[in-house]
Each structure stands twice: as C-alpha cells, then as structure tokens.
Design a protein around this motif. Sequence first.
Motif, PDB file in Angstrom:
ATOM      1  N   TYR A  10      43.718  44.423  46.416  1.00 45.71           N
ATOM      2  CA  TYR A  10      43.875  45.822  46.721  1.00 45.71           C
ATOM      3  C   TYR A  10      44.393  46.067  45.500  1.00 45.71           C
ATOM      4  O   TYR A  10      43.721  47.444  44.720  1.00 45.71           O
ATOM      5  CB  TYR A  10      44.742  46.460  47.895  1.00 45.71           C
ATOM      6  N   LYS A  11      45.315  45.222  44.748  1.00 46.45           N
ATOM      7  CA  LYS A  11      45.793  46.108  43.540  1.00 46.45           C
ATOM      8  C   LYS A  11      45.080  45.463  42.248  1.00 46.45           C
ATOM      9  O   LYS A  11      44.816  46.447  40.991  1.00 46.45           O
ATOM     10  CB  LYS A  11      47.503  44.975  43.164  1.00 46.45           C
ATOM     11  N   LEU A  12      44.345  44.117  42.463  1.00 42.23           N
ATOM     12  CA  LEU A  12      43.632  44.091  41.643  1.00 42.23           C
ATOM     13  C   LEU A  12      41.782  45.052  41.045  1.00 42.23           C
ATOM     14  O   LEU A  12      41.851  45.303  40.252  1.00 42.23           O
ATOM     15  CB  LEU A  12      43.312  42.544  42.042  1.00 42.23           C
ATOM     16  N   PHE A  13      41.473  45.342  42.351  1.00 44.11           N
ATOM     17  CA  PHE A  13      41.068  46.291  42.650  1.00 44.11           C
ATOM     18  C   PHE A  13      40.864  47.679  42.111  1.00 44.11           C
ATOM     19  O   PHE A  13      40.117  48.432  42.195  1.00 44.11           O
ATOM     20  CB  PHE A  13      39.609  46.446  43.381  1.00 44.11           C
ATOM     21  N   LYS A  14      42.105  47.856  42.160  1.00 42.48           N
ATOM     22  CA  LYS A  14      42.920  49.299  42.083  1.00 42.48           C
ATOM     23  C   LYS A  14      42.756  49.573  40.580  1.00 42.48           C
ATOM     24  O   LYS A  14      42.672  51.233  40.037  1.00 42.48           O
ATOM     25  CB  LYS A  14      43.730  49.467  42.783  1.00 42.48           C
ATOM     26  N   GLN A  15      43.095  48.322  39.751  1.00 39.72           N
ATOM     27  CA  GLN A  15      43.517  49.184  38.378  1.00 39.72           C
ATOM     28  C   GLN A  15      42.322  48.783  37.764  1.00 39.72           C
ATOM     29  O   GLN A  15      41.158  48.003  37.574  1.00 39.72           O
ATOM     30  CB  GLN A  15      44.676  47.955  37.886  1.00 39.72           C
ATOM     31  N   ALA A  16      42.373  49.654  36.804  1.00 38.26           N
ATOM     32  CA  ALA A  16      40.778  50.366  35.985  1.00 38.26           C
ATOM     33  C   ALA A  16      40.790  49.393  34.450  1.00 38.26           C
ATOM     34  O   ALA A  16      39.157  48.505  34.865  1.00 38.26           O
ATOM     35  CB  ALA A  16      41.666  52.087  35.096  1.00 38.26           C
ATOM     36  N   LYS A  17      41.283  48.689  34.626  1.00 39.02           N
ATOM     37  CA  LYS A  17      41.436  47.134  33.063  1.00 39.02           C
ATOM     38  C   LYS A  17      40.080  46.387  34.260  1.00 39.02           C
ATOM     39  O   LYS A  17      39.751  46.480  33.355  1.00 39.02           O
ATOM     40  CB  LYS A  17      42.505  46.647  32.592  1.00 39.02           C
TER      41      LYS A  17
END
Lengths: 276, 218
Positions: A10-17
């Motif tokens: 979730y965190k990985l795909f939430k971050q814009a970078k």
Amino acid sequence: MKYLIYAEFYKLFKQAKTYYALAALFVIEAIVMFSAYYQGSTIIDVLLDNLKESFYFEGDLLNGNLLIYLILNTLWFHLPLILMIIVSGTLTSEYKDRTLQAVMMQPVSKVKFLLSKYVVATLFTVLVVLVLAITSFCLSYLIFGSGDLIVYLDTLNFFENKDAFNRLIWAFIVGMFSMVFFSLASLTLAVFFKEATKTWIISVFFLILCNLLLKVDFGNNWFNDVFFVKLNDTWQYLFYYEIDWKKISINVFLLIVYSTIFTILGINYFKKTDIE
Amino acid sequence: MKNIIFGIIFLGIQLLGAQEPDEDLMRVRERLDSLSSFKATIELDVDISFIKMPKKYADISYERGERIQFESDDFVMLPKRGLDFSFSNLFKYSFITVDRGFEVIEGKKYKAINIIPTDKKADFSIAMLLLDTENDRIVGSEISTKKEGTYQLSLQYASNKMPLPEKVEVAFEVERMKIPLNYMGKDIDVDKKSMREEEVKKGKIYLNIENYQIRYVE
C-alpha cells in the motif's frame, strides 16, 4: 506478517515517486525503441560491414527481437538504478518522515517489519521486470515484427525467430534474479545509511562498481566465478550460441544466496540498531 | 640467368599454345550455355570461425544473362561468389586458356586449365578450372577476382547426366571482425575502422541444392 506485506505494498503504491520512477523506466523503453528505429540499421551495418563484400543479405534484421534485446540491455544499468531508488526509498522515507518510530511503537516485530519490506521489494522487482518484458515484447513485435536475432558476443550469432523468442524470455527470467539482488542490496544499504540521498549515492556507486568489476579479470580461480559482481551478466549467457545451462543455474543459485546474505545482513543490523 | 631465359621461352611456348581455347573447356561451356534458366531450393551451412548461424534455406532462380535471384522467409547470407553455377562470368569476355595437365582427386583424373582474360572488363585476373572431361562438367575452380579476393569452388553432382551441381563448397577469404559493441545506445556511434582487424580469415559455405527445375535453350 501478511498484513505487514499488504501495508508495505500500500505504502509503495501510495508514494508518487514509485510512479515517477516507473514512468522514467517506460520513457527509457520508448527512447530505446525510438533510437533503434532510426539507428538500428546503423548497428546492423556496423555488424555486417565487412561481410558485405562476400555476401548478399536477404531478410530484415531490424525486427522486434533485436528491439527486445536492446531493451533487455537496460538490465545493465537503467533498470537496477530505478529499482534501487524506489526500493531503498521505501525505508529511507520512513526514516525521514519518522513513520518508522510510529510503527515501532506498535507491537510489531522489527524482523517481521523489515522482512516484509524485503518480500515486497522482491515481488515489486519481479512485477517491474515482468511488465517491462510484456510491454517490450508486445510493442516490439507490434511495431517491428519478428525475425532473426543478431547478437555479437565474441562471435556474430544469428538466432532464428523461435529460438530468439525463447532466449529472450529466459534472459528476462534470469535477469530478474540480478534485479532482485540489486533491489535487496539497496534496501540493505538503506538500513545502514538511513538518509535517502546518502543511500542513493551509495547505491549508484555500488551499481557502478559492480559493472566495473564485472569486466575485471580476477584470474582463473573460484573467486572469479562466485564473486557477486561476476554474476550480473548471467542473462547474457543466453545469447551465446551454445547455452551453458549449468553455469546459468549455478549463477542464479549464487544470486539467490547473495540476495539472502544481504537480506540477513540488513535484518540483523536493523534488529540491533535503535530507532532514533 | 639461364633459368630465367628458359622460363621465358617455356611461358612463351605455353602462351602460343594457349591462343586456341581448350576443346574440352569449349564442350563444358557449350553444355553450360545450353541452360536457359533454372530454379532450385538451396540449403546453406556457413562455416566461418566468427559467425554462428543455423542452417538456412532459400529458393534460387537463374535466367541466362541475369544475376542469380534468391528468396527466403528468414534472414539468409548468400555468398556473392560461387552461386554462378553456369560460370557465365568466366566466359563473358575474351580469354585464353593454358593447359595445366591433369590432377588426380580421390582416384579420378581431372583436367586442369587456366583461364586468363584478355579483356580488361573481366572481373577476374586468372581462374583455374578442374574439368571432368568424361561428363563435360566443372568439378572445381579457383578464381582470383580483381576486387573480391580469391575463392575456390568444389562441385559434386547427383548423377552423370546432371549439368548442375548437387553440392557446392565455396571457400573464400573474409576479414576478421572485432566489435566493441554491447548494444547500449551510447555505443551505437562507433568507429568502423577501429573495429576492423587486418587479419584475414578463411571462410567456407556448404550448399546443398535440390529440386532443380532446369530449362534448356531450344
């Protein structure tokens, strides 16, 4: 553990970078195709230059298989660099945003927390290589069609379409293990260096060093065969005329071992270090 | 000095004797000239140390006076020299012949003949042919071209009746290549000269020719 993995995804795909980096990867893919479209015939001319005096050539070598091979060459530097930036960022951003302290205040095992990051890093890397492979196969065959593949590796090797297709698929599979190694190594570097810029610089340095040392001959001994920097060209073995499957299998096994060692190193260090 | 004088006299006698084209060669030429066109399927096996290539297949077609044409579904490399089974290039311009005696190959005796063009337009400087005088066919040749080096042909025939070969071995010289290329975009613009080595390698191509459809001049 399962929920930790979900949370990490979730965190990985939430971050814009993540998306910026993936977009950069596909821009590179597009550039490779674009430049090959205009310069591909130059490559072939160079390869066949001194044979033109003795031979007539029939058939087009600037085809989808050559394009996929060109894209596959992003496994040398571009792809591992992007993966290292994204993967190491999953931990350095937690240090920077101080979310790590918040997580550690919960009843979460440090080992499981970091292990879930390593698992997600591995799965994400596999996914990226898979997407790169699928898009490069689809776009290359769609735009350039199929045909024989020409590769220069000590000798000028020609592979028929079906053979080339199989070799390219295997090259992506074998290359994936190298990419996983670099991803996990970058996560370990993030554990050691914590700060994003430092980690990225060290990661890039690590990648460059691996590429440089790959070309250094350490003599005819076991070290030359098992040193991890010597394993990252394993996917290229698929383009020798006779495939040395034994060597490829050993190298893949060693890459798994090295990836595991880097993971254990990172987890061990993380476990022993206090979160500031 | 004595040897040089004898040599010149010997060569002079040879050349004087060479003014009339060889009769056996003329019979071979006549037989080849009787071919109007042919089509065939060809299997190529490249044997060059720095090239690895699977066997390739192509269709070839020849019309008298035209260059040989070929078609293939996949990529093929065909030798520029050695596919002219009619040897039309040798007989295109005026020439003289020199009888070189006989050579025995695998127990069979073949007549050796030199062909020396007398017209500057010819693209070869000298050719040596081995003639099977019983069947009026060429079984071997070594041709020194003006621009494309020397190449040798060895021809085998399916039967005594066939005017065209079933198996051909083409041996030629080819420049060795060395390419510091890893296909990275940044290395595409490479200096061609720096990639060449002076070394010249021998290459061979084995041709298997099948399914001949021959038309003769009426």
